[in-house]
Design a protein around this motif. Sequence first.
Motif, PDB file in Angstrom:
ATOM      1  N   UNK A 197      -8.079  19.164  -2.483  1.00  0.00           N
ATOM      2  CA  UNK A 197      -6.878  19.053  -1.641  1.00  0.00           C
ATOM      3  C   UNK A 197      -7.004  17.864  -0.693  1.00  0.00           C
ATOM      4  N   UNK A 198      -8.167  17.718  -0.065  1.00  0.00           N
ATOM      5  CA  UNK A 198      -8.380  16.596   0.855  1.00  0.00           C
ATOM      6  C   UNK A 198      -8.298  15.256   0.150  1.00  0.00           C
ATOM      7  N   UNK A 199      -8.836  15.201  -1.066  1.00  0.00           N
ATOM      8  CA  UNK A 199      -8.812  13.948  -1.845  1.00  0.00           C
ATOM      9  C   UNK A 199      -7.378  13.487  -2.097  1.00  0.00           C
ATOM     10  N   UNK A 200      -6.528  14.416  -2.520  1.00  0.00           N
ATOM     11  CA  UNK A 200      -5.138  14.034  -2.820  1.00  0.00           C
ATOM     12  C   UNK A 200      -4.339  13.759  -1.546  1.00  0.00           C
ATOM     13  N   UNK A 201      -4.643  14.466  -0.482  1.00  0.00           N
ATOM     14  CA  UNK A 201      -3.962  14.196   0.795  1.00  0.00           C
ATOM     15  C   UNK A 201      -4.297  12.777   1.271  1.00  0.00           C
ATOM     16  N   UNK A 202      -5.574  12.389   1.155  1.00  0.00           N
ATOM     17  CA  UNK A 202      -5.986  11.043   1.564  1.00  0.00           C
ATOM     18  C   UNK A 202      -5.297   9.991   0.705  1.00  0.00           C
ATOM     19  N   UNK A 203      -5.225  10.204  -0.614  1.00  0.00           N
ATOM     20  CA  UNK A 203      -4.567   9.249  -1.506  1.00  0.00           C
ATOM     21  C   UNK A 203      -3.092   9.082  -1.138  1.00  0.00           C
ATOM     22  N   UNK A 204      -2.409  10.211  -0.899  1.00  0.00           N
ATOM     23  CA  UNK A 204      -0.984  10.153  -0.551  1.00  0.00           C
ATOM     24  C   UNK A 204      -0.793   9.442   0.790  1.00  0.00           C
ATOM     25  N   UNK A 205      -1.657   9.735   1.745  1.00  0.00           N
ATOM     26  CA  UNK A 205      -1.548   9.119   3.071  1.00  0.00           C
ATOM     27  C   UNK A 205      -1.792   7.610   2.999  1.00  0.00           C
ATOM     28  N   UNK A 206      -2.792   7.187   2.228  1.00  0.00           N
ATOM     29  CA  UNK A 206      -3.098   5.762   2.099  1.00  0.00           C
ATOM     30  C   UNK A 206      -1.937   5.027   1.430  1.00  0.00           C
ATOM     31  N   UNK A 207      -1.361   5.604   0.397  1.00  0.00           N
ATOM     32  CA  UNK A 207      -0.208   4.980  -0.274  1.00  0.00           C
ATOM     33  C   UNK A 207       0.985   4.882   0.678  1.00  0.00           C
ATOM     34  N   UNK A 208       1.225   5.948   1.431  1.00  0.00           N
ATOM     35  CA  UNK A 208       2.327   5.949   2.394  1.00  0.00           C
ATOM     36  C   UNK A 208       2.131   4.874   3.458  1.00  0.00           C
ATOM     37  N   UNK A 209       0.899   4.772   3.971  1.00  0.00           N
ATOM     38  CA  UNK A 209       0.595   3.761   4.990  1.00  0.00           C
ATOM     39  C   UNK A 209       0.707   2.356   4.413  1.00  0.00           C
ATOM     40  N   UNK A 210       0.295   2.178   3.160  1.00  0.00           N
ATOM     41  CA  UNK A 210       0.400   0.877   2.496  1.00  0.00           C
ATOM     42  C   UNK A 210       1.858   0.435   2.400  1.00  0.00           C
ATOM     43  N   UNK A 211       2.749   1.345   2.048  1.00  0.00           N
ATOM     44  CA  UNK A 211       4.180   1.017   1.955  1.00  0.00           C
ATOM     45  C   UNK A 211       4.744   0.632   3.318  1.00  0.00           C
ATOM     46  N   UNK A 212       4.328   1.357   4.356  1.00  0.00           N
ATOM     47  CA  UNK A 212       4.824   1.055   5.702  1.00  0.00           C
ATOM     48  C   UNK A 212       4.380  -0.340   6.139  1.00  0.00           C
ATOM     49  N   UNK A 213       3.094  -0.661   5.912  1.00  0.00           N
ATOM     50  CA  UNK A 213       2.570  -1.967   6.316  1.00  0.00           C
ATOM     51  C   UNK A 213       3.251  -3.096   5.551  1.00  0.00           C
ATOM     52  N   UNK A 214       3.548  -2.868   4.264  1.00  0.00           N
ATOM     53  CA  UNK A 214       4.248  -3.890   3.476  1.00  0.00           C
ATOM     54  C   UNK A 214       5.665  -4.105   3.994  1.00  0.00           C
ATOM     55  N   UNK A 215       6.353  -3.007   4.344  1.00  0.00           N
ATOM     56  CA  UNK A 215       7.708  -3.129   4.872  1.00  0.00           C
ATOM     57  C   UNK A 215       7.718  -3.861   6.209  1.00  0.00           C
ATOM     58  N   UNK A 216       6.668  -3.669   7.003  1.00  0.00           N
ATOM     59  CA  UNK A 216       6.574  -4.330   8.302  1.00  0.00           C
ATOM     60  C   UNK A 216       6.129  -5.783   8.180  1.00  0.00           C
ATOM     61  N   UNK A 217       5.786  -6.220   6.959  1.00  0.00           N
ATOM     62  CA  UNK A 217       5.381  -7.611   6.746  1.00  0.00           C
ATOM     63  C   UNK A 217       3.995  -7.933   7.262  1.00  0.00           C
ATOM     64  N   UNK A 218       3.122  -6.923   7.342  1.00  0.00           N
ATOM     65  CA  UNK A 218       1.758  -7.157   7.811  1.00  0.00           C
ATOM     66  C   UNK A 218       1.005  -7.990   6.777  1.00  0.00           C
ATOM     67  N   UNK A 219       0.166  -8.889   7.257  1.00  0.00           N
ATOM     68  CA  UNK A 219      -0.632  -9.753   6.388  1.00  0.00           C
ATOM     69  C   UNK A 219      -1.359  -8.931   5.337  1.00  0.00           C
ATOM     70  N   UNK A 220      -1.326  -9.405   4.073  1.00  0.00           N
ATOM     71  CA  UNK A 220      -1.938  -8.665   2.974  1.00  0.00           C
ATOM     72  C   UNK A 220      -3.441  -8.490   3.167  1.00  0.00           C
ATOM     73  N   UNK A 221      -4.079  -9.536   3.685  1.00  0.00           N
ATOM     74  CA  UNK A 221      -5.518  -9.429   3.919  1.00  0.00           C
ATOM     75  C   UNK A 221      -5.843  -8.376   4.964  1.00  0.00           C
ATOM     76  N   UNK A 222      -5.078  -8.369   6.062  1.00  0.00           N
ATOM     77  CA  UNK A 222      -5.293  -7.372   7.108  1.00  0.00           C
ATOM     78  C   UNK A 222      -5.002  -5.970   6.592  1.00  0.00           C
ATOM     79  N   UNK A 223      -3.948  -5.837   5.777  1.00  0.00           N
ATOM     80  CA  UNK A 223      -3.608  -4.537   5.191  1.00  0.00           C
ATOM     81  C   UNK A 223      -4.753  -4.014   4.340  1.00  0.00           C
ATOM     82  N   UNK A 224      -5.342  -4.896   3.549  1.00  0.00           N
ATOM     83  CA  UNK A 224      -6.465  -4.495   2.690  1.00  0.00           C
ATOM     84  C   UNK A 224      -7.649  -4.009   3.526  1.00  0.00           C
ATOM     85  N   UNK A 225      -7.977  -4.740   4.586  1.00  0.00           N
ATOM     86  CA  UNK A 225      -9.084  -4.357   5.458  1.00  0.00           C
ATOM     87  C   UNK A 225      -8.817  -2.994   6.098  1.00  0.00           C
TER      88      UNK A 225
END
Length: 200
Positions: free
Chosen positions: A25-53
Amino acid sequence: PDFWAKIDWSALLKPLALGLVTFVVGYYIIRIFIRFLDKILKKQGVNRGLTHFLLVGLKGILYFFLVTIVAGNLGIKTNSLVALIGTLGIAIGLALQGSLSDLASGILLVLVQPFQVGDLISIQDREGLYQVFEIRLFQTISVDYKGFHYILPNKTMMSSALVNLSQEPLVGAQIQVVVDMDQDIDRVMEVARTAMEEVD
Protein backbone atom coordinates in the motif's frame (compact mmCIF):
# COMPACT_ATOMS: atom_id res chain seq x y z
CA PRO A 1 5.03 -32.91 14.68
CA ASP A 2 5.15 -31.70 18.30
CA PHE A 3 7.61 -28.95 17.33
CA TRP A 4 5.42 -27.59 14.53
CA ALA A 5 2.32 -27.89 16.66
CA LYS A 6 3.86 -25.71 19.35
CA ILE A 7 4.43 -22.84 16.92
CA ASP A 8 1.88 -20.05 17.19
CA TRP A 9 1.31 -19.56 13.46
CA SER A 10 -1.21 -16.79 14.05
CA ALA A 11 1.28 -14.71 16.01
CA LEU A 12 3.98 -15.41 13.40
CA LEU A 13 2.04 -14.79 10.22
CA LYS A 14 0.04 -11.79 11.40
CA PRO A 15 3.04 -9.40 11.54
CA LEU A 16 4.33 -10.74 8.20
CA ALA A 17 0.97 -10.18 6.54
CA LEU A 18 0.64 -6.74 8.08
CA GLY A 19 4.15 -5.81 6.98
CA LEU A 20 3.53 -7.02 3.43
CA VAL A 21 0.23 -5.15 3.14
CA THR A 22 1.82 -2.01 4.59
CA PHE A 23 4.71 -2.18 2.10
CA VAL A 24 2.47 -2.74 -0.94
CA VAL A 25 0.00 0.00 0.00
CA GLY A 26 2.80 2.42 0.90
CA TYR A 27 4.66 1.64 -2.33
CA TYR A 28 1.67 2.53 -4.52
CA ILE A 29 0.80 5.60 -2.45
CA ILE A 30 4.37 6.90 -2.92
CA ARG A 31 4.23 6.23 -6.69
CA ILE A 32 0.89 8.06 -7.03
CA PHE A 33 2.13 10.98 -4.92
CA ILE A 34 5.37 11.33 -6.91
CA ARG A 35 3.48 11.30 -10.22
CA PHE A 36 1.00 13.87 -8.90
CA LEU A 37 3.82 16.13 -7.68
CA ASP A 38 5.65 15.73 -11.01
CA LYS A 39 2.56 16.95 -12.91
CA ILE A 40 2.19 19.94 -10.60
CA LEU A 41 5.86 20.96 -11.00
CA LYS A 42 5.60 20.64 -14.80
CA LYS A 43 2.47 22.81 -14.87
CA GLN A 44 4.25 25.42 -12.74
CA GLY A 45 7.14 25.46 -15.24
CA VAL A 46 9.75 24.38 -12.70
CA ASN A 47 13.17 23.63 -14.19
CA ARG A 48 13.38 20.00 -15.33
CA GLY A 49 16.71 19.48 -13.61
CA LEU A 50 15.40 20.83 -10.31
CA THR A 51 12.25 18.71 -10.66
CA HIS A 52 14.36 15.59 -11.13
CA PHE A 53 16.46 16.36 -8.04
CA LEU A 54 13.41 17.05 -5.87
CA LEU A 55 11.51 13.94 -6.94
CA VAL A 56 14.47 11.58 -6.55
CA GLY A 57 15.36 12.97 -3.13
CA LEU A 58 11.76 12.92 -1.90
CA LYS A 59 11.24 9.39 -3.21
CA GLY A 60 14.31 8.15 -1.33
CA ILE A 61 13.12 9.76 1.93
CA LEU A 62 9.60 8.33 1.61
CA TYR A 63 10.88 4.82 0.86
CA PHE A 64 13.19 5.03 3.88
CA PHE A 65 10.24 5.86 6.14
CA LEU A 66 8.20 3.07 4.54
CA VAL A 67 10.93 0.48 5.21
CA THR A 68 11.22 1.76 8.78
CA ILE A 69 7.47 1.36 9.34
CA VAL A 70 7.45 -2.16 7.85
CA ALA A 71 10.42 -3.13 10.01
CA GLY A 72 8.57 -1.89 13.09
CA ASN A 73 5.54 -4.03 12.17
CA LEU A 74 7.81 -7.06 11.91
CA GLY A 75 9.16 -6.45 15.39
CA ILE A 76 12.57 -5.24 14.25
CA LYS A 77 14.07 -2.49 16.38
CA THR A 78 14.14 0.58 14.13
CA ASN A 79 16.96 2.17 16.13
CA SER A 80 19.28 -0.61 15.04
CA LEU A 81 18.03 -0.27 11.47
CA VAL A 82 18.72 3.46 11.41
CA ALA A 83 22.20 2.91 12.85
CA LEU A 84 22.89 0.21 10.24
CA ILE A 85 21.74 2.45 7.40
CA GLY A 86 23.89 5.29 8.75
CA THR A 87 26.95 3.03 8.85
CA LEU A 88 26.27 1.80 5.32
CA GLY A 89 25.84 5.39 4.19
CA ILE A 90 29.25 6.36 5.52
CA ALA A 91 30.89 3.33 3.87
CA ILE A 92 29.20 4.01 0.55
CA GLY A 93 30.10 7.69 0.78
CA LEU A 94 33.79 6.89 1.23
CA ALA A 95 33.69 4.47 -1.70
CA LEU A 96 31.91 6.93 -3.98
CA GLN A 97 33.75 10.17 -3.31
CA GLY A 98 33.99 10.96 -7.03
CA SER A 99 30.29 10.33 -7.55
CA LEU A 100 29.42 12.48 -4.54
CA SER A 101 31.48 15.26 -6.08
CA ASP A 102 29.40 14.90 -9.25
CA LEU A 103 26.24 14.95 -7.12
CA ALA A 104 27.30 18.14 -5.32
CA SER A 105 28.17 19.73 -8.68
CA GLY A 106 24.76 18.68 -10.01
CA ILE A 107 23.02 20.39 -7.09
CA LEU A 108 25.04 23.56 -7.74
CA LEU A 109 24.17 23.42 -11.45
CA VAL A 110 20.47 23.32 -10.58
CA LEU A 111 20.74 26.12 -7.98
CA VAL A 112 23.14 28.47 -9.81
CA GLN A 113 21.71 27.64 -13.28
CA PRO A 114 24.61 28.59 -15.58
CA PHE A 115 22.51 26.79 -18.18
CA GLN A 116 19.12 25.12 -18.39
CA VAL A 117 17.61 22.30 -20.42
CA GLY A 118 17.33 23.44 -24.04
CA ASP A 119 20.19 25.99 -23.87
CA LEU A 120 22.89 26.01 -26.54
CA ILE A 121 26.34 25.94 -24.94
CA SER A 122 30.01 25.71 -25.82
CA ILE A 123 32.25 23.65 -23.51
CA GLN A 124 35.93 24.30 -22.83
CA ASP A 125 38.34 21.99 -24.73
CA ARG A 126 35.45 20.62 -26.84
CA GLU A 127 34.76 21.73 -30.38
CA GLY A 128 31.29 22.64 -31.57
CA LEU A 129 28.06 23.61 -29.87
CA TYR A 130 25.87 21.43 -27.70
CA GLN A 131 22.23 21.66 -26.69
CA VAL A 132 21.52 20.69 -23.07
CA PHE A 133 19.17 17.69 -23.18
CA GLU A 134 18.92 16.69 -19.51
CA ILE A 135 20.53 17.51 -16.16
CA ARG A 136 20.69 14.41 -13.97
CA LEU A 137 21.96 13.78 -10.45
CA PHE A 138 25.46 12.83 -11.57
CA GLN A 139 25.67 13.68 -15.29
CA THR A 140 24.57 16.27 -17.82
CA ILE A 141 23.43 14.99 -21.21
CA SER A 142 23.96 17.26 -24.22
CA VAL A 143 23.36 16.79 -27.95
CA ASP A 144 25.46 18.06 -30.86
CA TYR A 145 24.23 19.02 -34.33
CA LYS A 146 24.70 15.43 -35.55
CA GLY A 147 22.32 14.12 -32.90
CA PHE A 148 25.05 12.47 -30.81
CA HIS A 149 24.32 12.36 -27.08
CA TYR A 150 27.27 13.25 -24.83
CA ILE A 151 27.09 12.21 -21.16
CA LEU A 152 29.47 14.36 -19.12
CA PRO A 153 30.04 14.28 -15.34
CA ASN A 154 28.52 17.24 -13.53
CA LYS A 155 31.93 17.96 -11.98
CA THR A 156 33.30 18.52 -15.49
CA MET A 157 30.38 20.79 -16.38
CA MET A 158 30.84 22.82 -13.19
CA SER A 159 34.62 23.19 -13.48
CA SER A 160 34.82 23.87 -17.24
CA ALA A 161 34.57 27.28 -18.85
CA LEU A 162 31.19 27.43 -20.55
CA VAL A 163 29.69 29.80 -23.10
CA ASN A 164 25.89 29.97 -22.99
CA LEU A 165 24.48 31.18 -26.31
CA SER A 166 20.86 31.12 -25.12
CA GLN A 167 21.02 33.94 -22.57
CA GLU A 168 20.36 36.70 -25.10
CA PRO A 169 17.80 36.85 -27.95
CA LEU A 170 20.54 37.72 -30.46
CA VAL A 171 24.16 36.54 -30.61
CA GLY A 172 26.94 37.32 -33.05
CA ALA A 173 28.67 34.79 -35.27
CA GLN A 174 31.95 35.25 -37.09
CA ILE A 175 32.50 33.31 -40.32
CA GLN A 176 35.69 33.44 -42.39
CA VAL A 177 35.19 33.31 -46.16
CA VAL A 178 38.24 32.69 -48.36
CA VAL A 179 38.09 33.74 -52.04
CA ASP A 180 40.62 34.03 -54.87
CA MET A 181 42.37 37.37 -55.37
CA ASP A 182 40.93 37.78 -58.90
CA GLN A 183 37.29 37.54 -57.75
CA ASP A 184 35.01 40.58 -57.81
CA ILE A 185 34.83 41.60 -54.15
CA ASP A 186 31.48 43.33 -54.62
CA ARG A 187 30.02 40.17 -56.11
CA VAL A 188 31.46 38.11 -53.25
CA MET A 189 29.86 40.42 -50.67
CA GLU A 190 26.54 40.29 -52.51
CA VAL A 191 26.52 36.48 -52.51
CA ALA A 192 27.54 36.36 -48.84
CA ARG A 193 24.88 38.89 -47.85
CA THR A 194 22.18 36.94 -49.74
CA ALA A 195 23.26 33.71 -48.06
CA MET A 196 23.14 35.28 -44.59
CA GLU A 197 19.70 36.80 -45.16
CA GLU A 198 18.33 33.31 -45.88
CA VAL A 199 19.45 32.07 -42.44
CA ASP A 200 16.96 32.52 -39.58
